[in-house]
Design a protein around this motif. Structure first.
Motif, short mmCIF file in Angstrom:
data_model
loop_
_atom_site.label_atom_id
_atom_site.label_comp_id
_atom_site.label_asym_id
_atom_site.label_seq_id
_atom_site.Cartn_x
_atom_site.Cartn_y
_atom_site.Cartn_z
N GLU A 23 0.77 -1.31 -0.04
CA GLU A 23 0.03 0.05 -0.06
C GLU A 23 0.96 1.45 -0.09
O GLU A 23 0.81 2.21 -0.92
CB GLU A 23 -0.73 -0.06 1.10
N VAL A 24 1.98 1.32 0.87
CA VAL A 24 2.60 2.43 1.01
C VAL A 24 3.69 2.60 -0.46
O VAL A 24 3.68 3.64 -0.89
CB VAL A 24 3.84 2.25 2.13
N ALA A 25 3.91 1.39 -0.92
CA ALA A 25 4.65 1.69 -2.10
C ALA A 25 3.74 2.31 -3.28
O ALA A 25 4.18 3.36 -4.03
CB ALA A 25 4.88 0.20 -2.65
N ARG A 26 2.36 1.96 -3.22
CA ARG A 26 1.46 2.61 -4.18
C ARG A 26 1.45 4.32 -3.89
O ARG A 26 1.68 5.14 -4.73
CB ARG A 26 0.10 2.27 -3.92
N LEU A 27 1.56 4.30 -2.60
CA LEU A 27 1.50 6.05 -2.02
C LEU A 27 2.78 6.73 -2.51
O LEU A 27 3.00 8.00 -2.51
CB LEU A 27 1.29 6.39 -0.76
N MET A 28 3.95 5.71 -2.85
CA MET A 28 5.28 6.66 -3.29
C MET A 28 5.01 6.77 -4.87
O MET A 28 6.27 7.05 -5.52
CB MET A 28 6.33 5.68 -3.02
N GLY A 29 4.14 6.40 -5.34
CA GLY A 29 4.02 6.26 -6.87
C GLY A 29 4.34 5.06 -7.61
O GLY A 29 4.60 5.28 -8.93
#
Ligand SMILES: Nc1ncnc2c1ncn2[C@@H]1O[C@H](COP(=O)(O)OP(=O)(O)OP(=O)(O)O)[C@@H](O)[C@H]1O
Ligand SMILES: [Mg+2]
Lengths: 246, 292
Positions: B180-186
């Motif tokens: 999920e956080v990876a997605r938030l990093m683009g």
């Protein structure tokens, strides 16, 4: 207090539903450029659900999220940071087995951010000088306060226009709460628009321009922070609890 | 004693190839939390590609990864994109069972396709290096096996640099640690899954290249290697890259040494007994503390 009339974020009639459990319904709020807005409410009132719907981690059951005049409905989560919308999740969520520096580098993963990486790193180390010495430390070995700093710093690495923070004061000592609050104010003074959630009502209101109160998935109260600070119902129902809790 | 030293040397060298396969397994597991049952089948596919390149084009096995690695990368990326991703998108669990079964199904399909086209005959490739050996300190060292060790060391080094020092490599690790956080990093997590799956498939092109000069080729060849790779991955710690390399060498040595005194089949049993014993002492595997 500076508030321009320009809307940066507009949430309209938002509903979030987890397989039949309604976590949010009919929620509308807006954040204008240059504002600090806080979203308050008890455990389970739907604060995280709202931020997650804005960043795309949760797909809304109904309603719209508009960022800078553009509907985000069809924008995948991983494209939203590139629009200038950064989200720091509840409980920091650093990449635990990576160093502080690696976490920061991932904050500038996007090509546009990569091009300005050196500058952004310097900027972030100016904002959080204590992180410079901890560059090579593994994220999961940092203290809670340090982790919060890294989480915010990581979000800043892509120089976003809008920063969402989910319970940035959670689990921090009073001294660190003050430090994080001061960071939010400082970032805002430099032009950052901020939306953050909190349970600690008093601290939130003295760190923001406007606030919204969520209760069981619905907005029950909103206003400028000054108004809300003087609101009697709020004082009795929430701040009383606040005092007991602390 | 000389016999034991010789067995350990040979075991160490074949263990390097096991390590390579285990590394591939670990890249997928570390990123997607999926045990890729098709890993052995991809090795088999790589071996057939290498074989045909040699038979039809006269391409030396050691050159073949230039062709097979990109092909296998493409195959892995496509499989991920067409089959695994749609399933993963619907599966919410952190360790998705349906995807695991999918890779098993994929392995069976590919293996039977190979049976259909290539028959169950054993094929071999005899190159200039196949039988070459040299002596060092009284020990006979097989050249193709030594090449295998070199390939593992080189591949591990390149992978290390990729994962630690490139943006894409960091993104793969990040996605494994918190999607999920990876997605938030683009980061487009599904693309990253494709890269991880493709990469682990491409590595089978390298493993195939070093195996083919001294190992028979047939549709079922991947299965025995896959079983050993499982043992290695669990031994070394799921998701641990150094663990996979070390575990591979260890399994090779145990296998080689034990085979001195007992038949090969019994040696396999001993191997699994050691495996269970180590897990009793260290449930997370030898180096299995960190998950990345
Ligand atoms: N993935 C999920 N599946 C099912 N229910 C969920 C899920 N996420 C949240 N909920 C439920 O939705 C409601 C709102 O949750 P949410 O996390 O948005 O609240 P919150 O205000 O952030 O609470 P907290 O202050 O504890 O962080 C809660 O009752 C929670 O149990
Ligand atoms: Mg929450």
């Amino acid at each position: 207090m500076f508030t321009s009339e320009r809307r940066l974020l507009a949430v309209e009639n938002l509903a979030v539903d987890y397989g039949g459990y309604v976590a949010l319904s009919g929620v509308s709020l807006e954040v204008r450029t240059g504002e600090i807005v806080c979203l308050m409410g008890a455990n389970g009132s739907g604060k995280s659900s709202l931020l997650n719907a804005v960043s795309g981690l949760v797909r809304p059951a109904a309603g719209t999220v508009v960022f800078e005049g553009r509907s985000l409905t069809d924008v995948p989560t991983y494209r939203r940071l590139g629009l200038g919308l950064a989200h720091v999740l509840e409980r920091r969520r650093l990449f635990p087995y990576m160093t502080v520096l690696e976490n920061l580098l991932l904050g500038s993963y996007l090509p546009a951010a990569r091009a300005r990486r050196g500058e952004a790193l310097e900027q972030v180390f100016r904002t959080f000088p204590e992180l410079r010495a901890r560059r090579q430390q593994l994220a999961h070995t940092l203290s809670g306060g340090e982790q919060q700093m890294v989480a915010i710093a990581r979000a800043l690495m892509s120089t976003p226009r809008f920063l969402m923070l989910d319970e940035p004061f959670l689990g921090l000592s009073p001294r660190l709460v003050a430090e994080v609050a001061e960071t939010i104010l400082r970032l805002n003074a430099d032009g950052m628009t901020v939306l953050f959630t909190e349970q600690a009502i008093h601290q939130s209101l003295i760190t923001s321009h406007r606030g919204y109160i969520l209760e069981s998935g619905r907005l029950v109260l909103s206003g400028t922070s000054a108004e809300l600070l003087g609101n009697e119902m709020l004082q009795r129902v929430y701040m009383g609890l606040d005092l007991e809790a602390s | 004693m000389r016999g034991l030293a010789q067995a350990v040397t040979s075991g160490l060298l074949i263990g390097a190839v096991y390590g390579l396969i285990a590394l591939g397994l670990n890249i997928v597991f570390g990123t997607m939390r999926v045990v890729n049952f098709a890993q052995g089948t991809l090795l088999m596919a790589g071996m057939f590609m290498t074989y045909w390149l040699w038979e039809l084009g006269g391409v030396h096995p050691y050159i073949s990864p230039l062709v097979t690695a990109p092909l296998l990368f493409g195959l892995g990326f496509a499989v991920q994109h067409l089959f695994v991703s749609p399933l993963l998108a619907r599966e919410r669990a952190r360790e998705p069972m349906s995807v695991l079964l999918l890779t098993l199904g994929l392995a069976l399909v590919l293996e039977n396709v190979a049976l259909l086209f290539f028959s169950a005959d054993f094929k071999t490739v005899t190159t200039d290096v196949s039988m070459q050996t040299f002596k060092i300190a009284g020990l006979i060292v097989s050249v193709p096996r030594l090449v295998g060790l070199g390939a593992m060391v080189a591949t591990s080094l390149v992978l290390y640099l990729f994962f630690m020092h490139t943006d894409l490599g960091r993104a793969v690790r990040a996605t494994g640690q918190d999607r999920e956080v990876a997605r938030l990093m683009g980061i487009n997590d599904f693309r990253i899954y494709g890269v991880a799956y493709g990469l682990s498939a491409a590595m089978m092109g390298i493993a195939a290249a070093v195996l083919v000069p001294f190992f028979y080729i047939h549709p079922g060849v991947g299965t025995s290697f896959l079983l050993k790779a499982f043992v290695i991955v669990v031994l070394g710690g799921l998701g641990s890259m150094p663990g996979a390399a070390l575990g591979g060498l260890l399994v090779g040595v145990i296998e080689g040494a034990v085979a001195l005194w007992v038949q090969a089949a019994v040696a396999q049993i001993v191997l699994f007994a050691v495996f269970v014993a180590i897990l009793f002492v260290r449930p997370a595997g030898l180096l299995g503390v960190e998950r990345r």
